[in-house]
Design a protein around this motif. Structure first.
Motif, PDB file in Angstrom:
ATOM      1  N   GLY A  87       0.748  -1.193  -0.032  1.00 45.69           N
ATOM      2  CA  GLY A  87      -0.253  -0.043   0.029  1.00 45.69           C
ATOM      3  C   GLY A  87       0.814   1.325   0.105  1.00 45.69           C
ATOM      4  N   TYR A  88       2.255   1.129  -0.301  1.00 44.54           N
ATOM      5  CA  TYR A  88       3.224   2.449  -0.198  1.00 44.54           C
ATOM      6  C   TYR A  88       3.360   3.078  -1.339  1.00 44.54           C
ATOM      7  N   SER A  89       3.570   4.092  -1.624  1.00 42.40           N
ATOM      8  CA  SER A  89       4.125   4.711  -2.853  1.00 42.40           C
ATOM      9  C   SER A  89       5.666   5.165  -2.308  1.00 42.40           C
ATOM     10  N   VAL A  90       6.583   4.925  -3.375  1.00 45.37           N
ATOM     11  CA  VAL A  90       7.956   5.347  -3.200  1.00 45.37           C
ATOM     12  C   VAL A  90       8.187   6.408  -4.189  1.00 45.37           C
ATOM     13  N   LEU A  91       8.865   7.513  -3.352  1.00 48.13           N
ATOM     14  CA  LEU A  91       9.360   8.957  -4.302  1.00 48.13           C
ATOM     15  C   LEU A  91      10.967   8.653  -4.225  1.00 48.13           C
ATOM     16  N   LEU A  92      11.492   8.931  -5.494  1.00 50.77           N
ATOM     17  CA  LEU A  92      12.984   8.430  -5.916  1.00 50.77           C
ATOM     18  C   LEU A  92      13.552   9.945  -6.047  1.00 50.77           C
ATOM     19  N   SER A  93      14.666   9.959  -5.460  1.00 56.77           N
ATOM     20  CA  SER A  93      15.499  11.000  -5.859  1.00 56.77           C
ATOM     21  C   SER A  93      17.059  10.602  -6.033  1.00 56.77           C
ATOM     22  N   ILE A  94      17.849  11.115  -6.927  1.00 54.24           N
ATOM     23  CA  ILE A  94      19.190  10.724  -7.070  1.00 54.24           C
ATOM     24  C   ILE A  94      20.127  11.701  -6.933  1.00 54.24           C
ATOM     25  N   VAL A  95      21.161  11.532  -6.198  1.00 60.66           N
ATOM     26  CA  VAL A  95      22.214  12.582  -5.971  1.00 60.66           C
ATOM     27  C   VAL A  95      23.139  12.794  -7.007  1.00 60.66           C
ATOM     28  N   ARG A  96      23.209  13.748  -7.597  1.00 57.19           N
ATOM     29  CA  ARG A  96      24.146  13.906  -8.825  1.00 57.19           C
ATOM     30  C   ARG A  96      25.348  15.052  -8.338  1.00 57.19           C
ATOM     31  N   ASN A  97      26.446  14.804  -9.192  1.00 54.52           N
ATOM     32  CA  ASN A  97      27.281  15.831  -8.648  1.00 54.52           C
ATOM     33  C   ASN A  97      26.904  17.290  -8.981  1.00 54.52           C
ATOM     34  N   GLU A  98      25.960  17.591  -9.899  1.00 51.69           N
ATOM     35  CA  GLU A  98      25.794  18.944 -10.309  1.00 51.69           C
ATOM     36  C   GLU A  98      24.249  19.237  -9.833  1.00 51.69           C
ATOM     37  N   GLY A  99      23.682  18.308  -9.035  1.00 48.28           N
ATOM     38  CA  GLY A  99      22.178  18.631  -8.612  1.00 48.28           C
ATOM     39  C   GLY A  99      22.284  19.002  -6.857  1.00 48.28           C
ATOM     40  N   LEU A 100      21.046  19.032  -6.548  1.00 49.16           N
ATOM     41  CA  LEU A 100      20.807  19.413  -5.140  1.00 49.16           C
ATOM     42  C   LEU A 100      21.858  18.623  -4.201  1.00 49.16           C
ATOM     43  N   ASP A 101      22.588  19.160  -2.989  1.00 53.04           N
ATOM     44  CA  ASP A 101      23.203  18.456  -2.238  1.00 53.04           C
ATOM     45  C   ASP A 101      22.405  17.501  -1.272  1.00 53.04           C
ATOM     46  N   LEU A 102      22.863  16.326  -0.703  1.00 53.47           N
ATOM     47  CA  LEU A 102      22.414  15.401   0.024  1.00 53.47           C
ATOM     48  C   LEU A 102      21.604  15.890   1.080  1.00 53.47           C
ATOM     49  N   ASP A 103      21.982  16.849   1.821  1.00 50.66           N
ATOM     50  CA  ASP A 103      21.247  17.115   3.009  1.00 50.66           C
ATOM     51  C   ASP A 103      19.927  17.857   2.688  1.00 50.66           C
ATOM     52  N   THR A 104      20.127  18.713   1.453  1.00 56.63           N
ATOM     53  CA  THR A 104      18.781  19.082   0.966  1.00 56.63           C
ATOM     54  C   THR A 104      17.804  18.039   0.465  1.00 56.63           C
ATOM     55  N   LEU A 105      18.295  17.283  -0.075  1.00 56.33           N
ATOM     56  CA  LEU A 105      17.239  16.102  -0.452  1.00 56.33           C
ATOM     57  C   LEU A 105      16.793  15.528   0.557  1.00 56.33           C
ATOM     58  N   LEU A 106      17.618  15.050   1.749  1.00 57.71           N
ATOM     59  CA  LEU A 106      16.934  14.174   2.731  1.00 57.71           C
ATOM     60  C   LEU A 106      16.059  15.147   3.532  1.00 57.71           C
ATOM     61  N   GLN A 107      15.975  16.329   3.565  1.00 57.51           N
ATOM     62  CA  GLN A 107      15.327  17.293   4.200  1.00 57.51           C
ATOM     63  C   GLN A 107      14.045  17.536   3.334  1.00 57.51           C
ATOM     64  N   ARG A 108      14.048  17.517   2.197  1.00 55.39           N
ATOM     65  CA  ARG A 108      12.818  17.436   1.430  1.00 55.39           C
ATOM     66  C   ARG A 108      11.933  16.583   1.705  1.00 55.39           C
ATOM     67  N   PHE A 109      12.561  15.103   1.855  1.00 56.95           N
ATOM     68  CA  PHE A 109      11.588  14.198   2.010  1.00 56.95           C
ATOM     69  C   PHE A 109      11.005  14.201   3.467  1.00 56.95           C
ATOM     70  N   LEU A 110      12.008  14.812   4.355  1.00 54.89           N
ATOM     71  CA  LEU A 110      11.138  15.080   5.678  1.00 54.89           C
ATOM     72  C   LEU A 110      10.020  15.794   5.546  1.00 54.89           C
ATOM     73  N   ALA A 111      10.122  16.986   4.915  1.00 54.49           N
ATOM     74  CA  ALA A 111       9.105  17.959   4.576  1.00 54.49           C
ATOM     75  C   ALA A 111       7.833  17.366   4.041  1.00 54.49           C
ATOM     76  N   HIS A 112       8.214  16.286   3.142  1.00 61.07           N
ATOM     77  CA  HIS A 112       6.853  15.674   2.620  1.00 61.07           C
ATOM     78  C   HIS A 112       6.436  14.546   3.629  1.00 61.07           C
ATOM     79  N   ARG A 113       6.897  14.499   4.733  1.00 64.22           N
ATOM     80  CA  ARG A 113       6.511  13.439   5.627  1.00 64.22           C
ATOM     81  C   ARG A 113       6.306  11.928   5.315  1.00 64.22           C
ATOM     82  N   VAL A 114       7.400  11.613   4.833  1.00 66.57           N
ATOM     83  CA  VAL A 114       7.503  10.382   4.324  1.00 66.57           C
ATOM     84  C   VAL A 114       7.733   9.493   5.660  1.00 66.57           C
ATOM     85  N   ASP A 115       7.005   8.332   5.458  1.00 66.14           N
ATOM     86  CA  ASP A 115       6.790   7.363   6.786  1.00 66.14           C
ATOM     87  C   ASP A 115       8.336   6.607   6.878  1.00 66.14           C
TER      88      ASP A 115
END
Length: 325
Positions: A87-115
Motif C-alpha cells: 500500500g505504499y508509494s515510493v518517491l525516488l531522488s538521485i544525488v548527482r554531482n551537479e544537482g541538489l546537495d544530499l542534506d537538501t534532498l533528505l530534508q525535502r523528504f522530511l518535509a513531505h512527511r515520508v513514513d
C-alpha cells in the motif's frame, strides 16, 4: 516558528512551507532546517508520529558519486513492487554531482512527511538526526559509511563470488590485479578479504572514454602492468574495445572481469567474464527490513546470502608470460 524565521532570514510562511512539504527554494529549505537545527526546534514531525498518522509514502535517496548503474533497476523492480503491494508509494531522488546537495534532498523528504527512507550508499548527513527524532526509519542499502553505523544496513554478500573469481584467476597464473574506479567512487575490492600472493592496484579515472584510453595506454601496457582488471559497466565493456584498438589482446595480454553481469555479456565478440548478482534478492530483503521497521519491529543489519557468483567467459584466460630478467 518566529525564532526559526528570524534566524533563517525568511518569513514564517516560508518556514511553515519548508517544514510541511510545500514548495520553497533549495536555499530557503537549507536555511530553515539549519536554523531549526540550531534552535533545537522539532516541528510537527514528532507530533505526527505521536498521532500515528501515515502518508503511505516512502523516500528513496540514491547517493552515487558518478552515474547510477543499471543494476539498480533490477533492485528497484522488486523493492518497489513489494512496497506497493503493502500500500505504499515510493518517491525516488538521485544525488548527482551537479544537482541538489544530499542534506537538501533528505530534508525535502522530511518535509513531505515520508513514513520511511531507503538510503543507498549511506553517508553522514545532519538531516539524519531529524529522522531519528521523528521516529522515521532509515534503511541503509548497498554501502554504509562507518559514521552512519546507527542505521540498519542491508547489502549483498559478494565476498564468496569475489573470492571465487580471484581463485580462478590465480590458478591461471595471475598475480597482479587492478580495479578501475571512476571519479570518487569507492573501490569494491577493498570491501572483501584479500587473497595471499596477489597484489592489487587502484586505477582512478574520470567519466570520459578518453580517460579510460589514457589509463590503458599508461598503466595497462608493458611487462610490469597488471594482467587482470576488474571494473563496473560501462567501463568494463569500453575496456574490451579500447584494448583491441590499442593492440592489447583480451585475454592474451589482459584479462577483464565485470562487477556486473550484463544480459548480453555472453554475446560480445569477446564474451565478458562477470560477477552475477541476484539483485531481486536485495530488493526483497530491503523491502522486508522496511516493512518490519514500519511495524515497530527491531531491524538489524542484513547480509543477503547466496546472492552472487562468478561467471567465467572468454575475457579471462591464462596470465601472459613475464619477460625474462
Amino acid at each position: 516558528m518566529h525564532a526559526v524565521a528570524e534566524l533563517a532570514g525568511c518569513s514564517t510562511a516560508t518556514v511553515s512551507k519548508a517544514l510541511n512539504g510545500l514548495p520553497v527554494s533549495a536555499e530557503n529549505l537549507r536555511r530553515v532546517y539549519a536554523a531549526a537545527e540550531q534552535l533545537g526546534y522539532v516541528p510537527n514531525l514528532a507530533a505526527r508520529s505521536m498521532r500515528q498518522e501515515k502518508t503511505m509514502t516512502l523516500g528513496m535517496v540514491v547517493n552515487f558519486e558518478g552515474h547510477p548503474r543499471s543494476e539498480l533497476l533490477y533492485t528497484f523492480q522488486d523493492l518497489i513492487a513489494n512496497m506497493e503491494s503493502a500500500g505504499y508509494s515510493v518517491l525516488l531522488s538521485i544525488v548527482r554531482n551537479e544537482g541538489l546537495d544530499l542534506d537538501t534532498l533528505l530534508q525535502r523528504f522530511l518535509a513531505h512527511r515520508v513514513d520511511g527512507l531507503f538510503y543507498w550508499q549511506a553517508r553522514p548527513s545532519n538531516a539524519l538526526a531529524w529522522y531519528e527524532r521523528s521516529n522515521i526509519p532509515v534503511i541503509a542499502v548497498g554501502f554504509r559509511d562507518p559514521e552512519c553505523a546507527q542505521l540498519p544496513f542491508v547489502t549483498l554478500d559478494g565476498a564468496p563470488a569475489f573470492a571465487a573469481a580471484c581463485r580462478d584467476l590465480k590458478a591461471l597464473g595471475h598475480r597482479d590485479f587492478a580495479e578501475i574506479v571512476v571519479d570518487r567512487a569507492d573501490p569494491l575490492y577493498k570491501l572483501y578479504p584479500r587473497m595471499r600472493g596477489v597484489r592489487w592496484r587502484e586505477i582512478r579515472i574520470g567519466h570520459g572514454e578518453q580517460d579510460l584510453r589514457n589509463a590503458v595506454e599508461k598503466l595497462l601496457t608493458g611487462g610490469a602492468a597488471p594482467t587482470v582488471v576488474f571494473a563496473a559497466p560501462p567501463t568494463s565493456t569500453q575496456l574490451l574495445s579500447i584494448a583491441g584498438e590499442l593492440g592489447l589482446a583480451v585475454p592474451g595480454d589482459l584479462s577483464v572481469v565485470s562487477y556486473f553481469d550484463l544480459e548480453d555479456a555472453g554475446l560480445f565478440r569477446t564474451p565478458l567474464s562477470a560477477i552475477r548478482t541476484d539483485y531481486d534478492k536485495l530488493g526483497d530483503a530491503v523491502a522486508t527490513a522496511m516493512l518490519d521497521a514500519l511495524s515497530g519491529r527491531q531491524v538489524g543489519d542484513v547480509m543477503v546470502p547466496d546472492s552472487a557468483h562468478f561467471v567465467p567467459r572468454a575475457s579471462t584466460g591464462p596470465a601472459r608470460a613475464r619477460p625474462a630478467g
